[in-house]
Design a protein around this motif. Sequence first.
Motif, PDB file in Angstrom:
ATOM      1  N   ASN A   1       0.806  -1.221   0.000  1.00  0.00           N
ATOM      2  CA  ASN A   1       0.000   0.000   0.000  1.00  0.00           C
ATOM      3  C   ASN A   1       0.841   1.274   0.000  1.00  0.00           C
ATOM      4  O   ASN A   1       0.355   2.326   0.398  1.00  0.00           O
ATOM      5  CB  ASN A   1      -0.938  -0.013   1.220  1.00  0.00           C
ATOM      6  N   ALA A   2       2.086   1.151  -0.436  1.00  0.00           N
ATOM      7  CA  ALA A   2       2.964   2.319  -0.455  1.00  0.00           C
ATOM      8  C   ALA A   2       3.735   2.355  -1.768  1.00  0.00           C
ATOM      9  O   ALA A   2       4.001   1.321  -2.380  1.00  0.00           O
ATOM     10  CB  ALA A   2       3.942   2.267   0.721  1.00  0.00           C
ATOM     11  N   GLU A   3       4.076   3.542  -2.153  1.00  0.00           N
ATOM     12  CA  GLU A   3       4.896   3.734  -3.349  1.00  0.00           C
ATOM     13  C   GLU A   3       6.359   3.763  -2.927  1.00  0.00           C
ATOM     14  O   GLU A   3       6.736   4.511  -2.018  1.00  0.00           O
ATOM     15  CB  GLU A   3       4.518   5.058  -4.016  1.00  0.00           C
TER      16      GLU A   3
ATOM     17  N   GLU B   1       0.574  14.837  -3.802  1.00  0.00           N
ATOM     18  CA  GLU B   1      -0.611  14.168  -3.265  1.00  0.00           C
ATOM     19  C   GLU B   1      -0.253  13.317  -2.042  1.00  0.00           C
ATOM     20  O   GLU B   1       0.833  12.742  -1.975  1.00  0.00           O
ATOM     21  CB  GLU B   1      -1.273  13.289  -4.326  1.00  0.00           C
ATOM     22  N   GLU B   2      -1.173  13.279  -1.086  1.00  0.00           N
ATOM     23  CA  GLU B   2      -0.954  12.496   0.123  1.00  0.00           C
ATOM     24  C   GLU B   2      -1.073  11.015  -0.211  1.00  0.00           C
ATOM     25  O   GLU B   2      -2.047  10.579  -0.824  1.00  0.00           O
ATOM     26  CB  GLU B   2      -1.975  12.875   1.198  1.00  0.00           C
ATOM     27  N   ARG B   3      -0.047  10.255   0.158  1.00  0.00           N
ATOM     28  CA  ARG B   3      -0.019   8.812  -0.089  1.00  0.00           C
ATOM     29  C   ARG B   3       1.063   8.201   0.780  1.00  0.00           C
ATOM     30  O   ARG B   3       1.945   8.909   1.273  1.00  0.00           O
ATOM     31  CB  ARG B   3       0.252   8.515  -1.563  1.00  0.00           C
TER      32      ARG B   3
END
Length: 142
Positions: free
Chosen positions: A87-89, A108-110
């Motif tokens: 779930n993370a880049e 962007e929030e991620r």
Amino acid sequence: MIRYSLRCEKAHEFEGWFSGSADFDDQQQRGLIGCQVCGSVQVSKMLMAPSVSTAREKEATRTLALDTAQKQAFAKIRETLATIRANAEDVGDKFPEEARKIHYGEAEERGIIGQASAQEARALIEEGIEVAPLPVLPDDVN
């Protein structure tokens, strides 16, 4: 795996585990080894006596195993790490820069993962940016 006794420039002593001497040298050069007490990345290896074990001690080491509770705990940690990674880049060595952009609303929030030196991580925390190291488990390096 090799264990080194380490000392920072302020004489705080601690130990670290590495896959080999080259791994220590690489991490030290990249500023990834820091003192847990003061955060200094000026760390050096201390003189160590070689570990000599008898055949009986070697046999005892080979038969050591994790108990059920420890195996379950490691399984939960692995599962959690897999969820985080899924779930993370992965932004690689751009982590500090990208974390700041997200924190200050420039990106962007991620969720992101990547590499940061101890100094870079400390600077992010001082800026109020929440970061946490991901553990490397024994099976990941063996």
